[in-house]
Design a protein around this motif. Sequence first.
Motif, PDB file in Angstrom:
ATOM      1  N   ASP A 280       0.837  -1.136   0.031  1.00  0.00           N
ATOM      2  CA  ASP A 280       0.016  -0.059   0.016  1.00  0.00           C
ATOM      3  C   ASP A 280       1.007   1.387  -0.025  1.00  0.00           C
ATOM      4  OD1 ASP A 280      -2.321  -1.531  -0.038  1.00  0.00           O
ATOM      5  OD2 ASP A 280      -2.567  -1.234   2.212  1.00  0.00           O
ATOM      6  N   ILE A 281       0.549   2.549  -0.614  1.00  0.00           N
ATOM      7  CA  ILE A 281       1.143   3.700  -0.550  1.00  0.00           C
ATOM      8  C   ILE A 281       0.580   4.465   0.320  1.00  0.00           C
ATOM      9  CG2 ILE A 281       1.916   5.708  -2.182  1.00  0.00           C
ATOM     10  CD1 ILE A 281       1.472   3.806  -4.380  1.00  0.00           C
ATOM     11  N   SER A 305      -8.175  12.787  -5.092  1.00  0.00           N
ATOM     12  CA  SER A 305      -7.134  11.913  -5.682  1.00  0.00           C
ATOM     13  C   SER A 305      -7.835  10.570  -5.870  1.00  0.00           C
ATOM     14  CB  SER A 305      -5.777  11.652  -4.986  1.00  0.00           C
ATOM     15  OG  SER A 305      -6.161  11.053  -3.720  1.00  0.00           O
ATOM     16  N   VAL A 316      -3.565   0.932  -9.464  1.00  0.00           N
ATOM     17  CA  VAL A 316      -2.532   1.370  -8.456  1.00  0.00           C
ATOM     18  C   VAL A 316      -2.883   0.653  -7.297  1.00  0.00           C
ATOM     19  CG1 VAL A 316      -2.213   3.786  -9.437  1.00  0.00           C
ATOM     20  CG2 VAL A 316      -3.868   3.290  -7.771  1.00  0.00           C
ATOM     21  N   ILE A 319      -4.098   3.221  -1.810  1.00  0.00           N
ATOM     22  CA  ILE A 319      -3.309   4.678  -1.107  1.00  0.00           C
ATOM     23  C   ILE A 319      -3.935   4.721   0.070  1.00  0.00           C
ATOM     24  CG2 ILE A 319      -2.531   5.284  -3.428  1.00  0.00           C
ATOM     25  CD1 ILE A 319      -4.559   7.890  -3.202  1.00  0.00           C
ATOM     26  N   ASP A 368       5.212   6.449   2.441  1.00  0.00           N
ATOM     27  CA  ASP A 368       6.037   6.559   1.012  1.00  0.00           C
ATOM     28  C   ASP A 368       6.281   7.764   0.405  1.00  0.00           C
ATOM     29  OD1 ASP A 368       5.913   3.495   0.186  1.00  0.00           O
ATOM     30  OD2 ASP A 368       3.756   3.888   0.926  1.00  0.00           O
ATOM     31  N   ILE A 430      -0.578  13.859  -5.914  1.00  0.00           N
ATOM     32  CA  ILE A 430      -0.629  12.498  -5.101  1.00  0.00           C
ATOM     33  C   ILE A 430      -0.925  11.394  -6.307  1.00  0.00           C
ATOM     34  CG2 ILE A 430      -2.377  11.091  -3.617  1.00  0.00           C
ATOM     35  CD1 ILE A 430      -2.772  13.679  -2.164  1.00  0.00           C
ATOM     36  N   ALA A 434       1.503   8.122  -6.867  1.00  0.00           N
ATOM     37  CA  ALA A 434       0.772   6.833  -6.718  1.00  0.00           C
ATOM     38  C   ALA A 434       1.126   6.011  -8.092  1.00  0.00           C
ATOM     39  CB  ALA A 434      -0.566   6.949  -6.530  1.00  0.00           C
ATOM     40  N   THR A 435       1.166   6.560  -9.135  1.00  0.00           N
ATOM     41  CA  THR A 435       1.017   5.699 -10.383  1.00  0.00           C
ATOM     42  C   THR A 435       2.530   5.421 -10.945  1.00  0.00           C
ATOM     43  OG1 THR A 435       0.571   7.802 -11.567  1.00  0.00           O
ATOM     44  CG2 THR A 435      -1.236   6.272 -10.933  1.00  0.00           C
ATOM     45  N   ARG A 440       8.705   8.244  -8.004  1.00  0.00           N
ATOM     46  CA  ARG A 440       8.884   8.154  -6.373  1.00  0.00           C
ATOM     47  C   ARG A 440      10.248   8.048  -5.936  1.00  0.00           C
ATOM     48  NH1 ARG A 440       4.474   4.843  -5.801  1.00  0.00           N
ATOM     49  NH2 ARG A 440       5.293   3.446  -4.682  1.00  0.00           N
TER      50      ARG A 440
END
Length: 479
Positions: A280-281, A305, A316, A319, A368, A430, A434-435, A440
């Motif tokens: 999970d992010i 988001s 994804v 999150i 993250d 965000i 996330a994608t 990141r």
Amino acid sequence: MAKPSAGLPAVCFQKKRSLLLLLAMLSISTAVAFIIRAAYDSSCDRQHFDVPGVGDRIQKTEKPKETTASPQIGVTSPLSFMKSKLVLLVSHELSLSGGPLLLMELAFLLRGVGAEVCWITNQKPSGTDEVIYNLENKMLDRGVQVFSAKGQEAINTALKADLVILNTAVAGKWLDAVLNKNVPRVLPKVLWWIHEMRGHYFKLDYVKHLPYVAGSMIDSHVTAEYWENRTQERLKIKMPKTYVVHLGNSKELMGVAEDNVAKRVLREHVRESLGVRNDDILFAAINSVSRGKGQDLFLWSFYESLQLIQEKKLQVPSIHAVIVGSDMSVQTKFETELRDFVAQKKIQHRVHFVNKTLTVAPYLAAIDVLVQNSQGRGECFGRITIEAMAFQLPVLGTSAGGTAEIVVNGSTGFLHPAGKEGVSPLAMNIVKLATHVEKRLTMGKRGYERVKQMFLERHMADRIAVVLKDVLHTANSRH
């Protein structure tokens, strides 16, 4: 179903034992460094810590040259000239907020080179306070003398001291209230350390003695420029010689940030406690919960988001938003609003509230992305930003205050406007992080490199040494 391993209990015990050892490492001396505020200008090739347009009275302290060698035993501290000097530190309060903890770190640095350090707290609650008790005992353990702000001992120490450091604008009230007729004798050896960015701190009662002190030290360029302009326009007084000093992460924090085993254990433990999976992010805001820190707008962005991900049918991992800095014992109106919003939008399973804590390292290891969403003029610095970068985390921050001096937009994170106009840009950022896993990771690595280049404790010691030498010289020349 696979049969549980016979060695599993021993492994779990070992993990818990390792966690306890790690948390023990994160003592208050480490934690003191976690909440301290400072920064460097967003331009990587700036050669001096100067404030454009503020004028010649802003002191320029040269950027220390980067070296990759580890500190060697016997290397002289740049603060060694402070040995045997008597330094009085005046804090407006003693709490878990940034200003007092920042001053405590300086106290420990000075004690480390043999300075005689005394501490007084101007405002204390009438009853017993556990936080004050613990922090004062920590200082006493490190050889810092602690006594009353209003007694004769405080006056005598101020008169004898080689250097008096007032911490925050509010601490100025102590001068007239306690020193009284002795104020003119003490002002020439005062270094005034200012961290505030809010307009209500510009009161003549607080800062009327500013023009007469040996110097002022401010955490970021934008704050120094703000004080320079506001004191002239609003109070009709001039700032003294002003030093812009950016601090660095403590050795203790860097030790945890660079220990992959420690980070893994902390990450697993925190995620397990939050009920989230390893893939999970997590996007986290780590600040005291208040409207000025922008947790409400962050949650709006987070909800937006989630809608974007659903509308675009993006694939994804799940999150989550984490709010670290709640006060579970006294739930404020603002925090109630946050929780009501989460319930109304039915995202309770995606949003996690964590009680305020000094030891933020476990959460930096577990998340993250850091979201630094301070509103208005932003943070004077925002120390949590460089702490997150030390943990190789990208930062999503408002393009205001010290955050804009730390985060290199598009390289170590993304900046968005403060206020409601920043909600949608933050939501898109965000989704962007996330994608894009590689983005990141790349931003996180660049942030870590930036920390190593200019935000370490040795950089901090070099920069503060320049200021203290100059202020001592000024104080001596006035006597």
